[in-house]
Scaffold this active site. Structure first.
Site, short mmCIF file in Angstrom:
data_model
loop_
_atom_site.label_atom_id
_atom_site.label_comp_id
_atom_site.label_asym_id
_atom_site.label_seq_id
_atom_site.Cartn_x
_atom_site.Cartn_y
_atom_site.Cartn_z
N ALA A 100 -16.94 12.16 -4.49
CA ALA A 100 -16.39 13.19 -3.67
C ALA A 100 -15.54 14.34 -4.45
CB ALA A 100 -15.24 12.76 -2.73
N HIS A 126 -5.79 6.80 12.65
CA HIS A 126 -5.39 5.37 12.41
C HIS A 126 -3.99 5.39 11.89
CE1 HIS A 126 -9.99 4.06 12.15
NE2 HIS A 126 -9.61 4.35 13.22
N ASN A 133 -7.86 7.62 7.36
CA ASN A 133 -7.01 7.34 6.19
C ASN A 133 -5.54 7.32 6.74
OD1 ASN A 133 -9.35 7.06 4.54
ND2 ASN A 133 -8.84 9.04 3.54
N ARG A 183 0.90 -1.19 -0.04
CA ARG A 183 0.06 -0.12 -0.08
C ARG A 183 0.77 1.19 0.00
NH1 ARG A 183 -4.32 -0.68 4.52
NH2 ARG A 183 -5.02 1.55 4.11
N LEU A 192 -20.49 8.43 -1.67
CA LEU A 192 -20.81 7.93 -2.94
C LEU A 192 -22.40 7.50 -2.68
CD1 LEU A 192 -19.95 7.61 -5.81
CD2 LEU A 192 -19.09 5.22 -5.32
N ASP A 197 -3.20 7.43 3.95
CA ASP A 197 -2.20 7.95 3.05
C ASP A 197 -2.04 9.37 3.31
OD1 ASP A 197 -5.56 8.16 1.57
OD2 ASP A 197 -4.44 9.86 2.09
N SER A 213 -17.64 4.70 5.10
CA SER A 213 -18.87 3.58 5.29
C SER A 213 -19.43 3.56 6.82
CB SER A 213 -18.29 2.21 4.88
OG SER A 213 -17.29 1.88 6.25
N CYS A 259 15.33 0.52 15.48
CA CYS A 259 14.73 1.58 15.90
C CYS A 259 15.94 2.55 16.05
CB CYS A 259 14.04 1.59 17.09
SG CYS A 259 13.54 3.23 17.87
#
Ligand code: BV8
Length: 232
Positions: A219, A109, A92, A59, A202, A94, A177, A136
């Site tokens: 959107a 998140h 999101n 992703r 949508l 992103d 949703s 780390c």
């Protein structure tokens, strides 16, 4: 007299769909290809770290190939022009809101382009694949994981979100949703504090009944039109 209402804007995967990123619950969505239990829980990370790191590596790689869309740009324009309080709370992971120029925002998140040390809690920017057991930079432990809030983990910035919801005059939900909590409960919290609630999505969501007004469509069309209306 400029409009000084307080705005809280919740966004979900639907706002990034037209950029080419997959959503979760469409028929061919992310969760259709992977069971949530397999890739988005602490247990999954423990039992099959390669699968979980691989899911997020894919992703993160896809994110590097897409751009923000008119909906992200419209929210950034609103953020820059709005004289009242404004907070974009995105579910999101992103960075398309940031790349469009949004400033007053948070990722409840987590983020694909960040790593979290499971040992010391350090969060640092991360690009490219994240090998299992990467070291780390803060504490040296081989304990870096995707900086993602898994199911069963506590979302980031809940205090800041709840304060913003308690002071909001308008709560707007875009491209989600309404299936996952606590985000799905924010509309009820905002309305309990007297806010108006608008859904731009949508199609009807699981939470549509809680909104004063619902507008259905993509959107990239609905959000710029709504921002123009607000700034008129
Ligand atoms: C927690 C990680 C405790 C990053 C995600 C039973 C009842 C109630 C709650 C629970 C329960 N059992 C378990 C729970 C808790 C659980 C939960 O809610 N489970 C659900 C399944 C019932 N929640 C948790 O575990 C959370 N933590 O509760 O901790 C706590 C809480 C508060 C305080 C103290 C302690 C943690 C949840 C976070 C999980 N991580 N993502 C990643 O991998 O991306 S969730 C993931 O799905 C997203 O982050 C997002 O939050 C969520 C929902 O996805 P959406 O963004 O809405 O996307 P979706 O595909 O579902 O919908 C897209 C929408 O867009 C659709 O409506 C579609 O119509 C629309 N759309 C599509 N295209 C367009 C469009 N709209 C406009 N234009 C378009 N072009």
């Amino acid at each position: 007299m400029p409009d000084s209402r307080g705005l809280v804007i919740l966004t979900g995967a639907g706002i990034s769909a037209e950029s080419g990123l997959e959503t979760f619950r469409s028929s061919d969505g992310l969760w259709a290809q992977h069971r949530i239990e397999d890739v988005c829980t602490p247990q999954a990370l423990m039992q099959n770290p390669q699968l979980v790191h691989g899911f997020y590596d894919a992703r993160r790689a896809a994110l590097a190939t897409v751009e923000s869309n008119p909906a992200h740009h419209a929210l950034a324009r609103l953020d820059a022009a709005w004289t009242g309080d404004l907070l974009i709370v995105t579910q999101n992971v992103d960075d398309l809101h940031e790349r469009a120029g949004a400033q007053r925002m948070l990722h409840m998140h987590g983020q694909l382009n960040s790593t979290l040390c499971a040992h010391c809690g350090d969060q640092s920017p991360w690009r490219g694949d994240m090998p299992v057991g990467a070291q780390c930079r803060a504490c040296g432990a081989p304990a870096l994981r995707p900086d993602i809030v898994f199911f069963g983990e506590i979302p980031y910035d809940m205090d800041r979100i709840e304060t913003a919801l308690s002071q909001a005059d308008l709560f707007v939900s875009i491209g989600t949703s309404g299936a996952v909590y606590p985000a799905a409960g924010f509309v009820r919290m905002a309305r309990a504090y007297g806010a108006q609630a608008l859904e731009l999505n949508l199609e009807p969501s699981e939470g549509s009944a809680w909104f004063d007004e619902c507008r259905h469509g993509p959107a990239s069309l609905l959000v710029p039109a709504w921002v123009d209306e607000l700034l008129a």
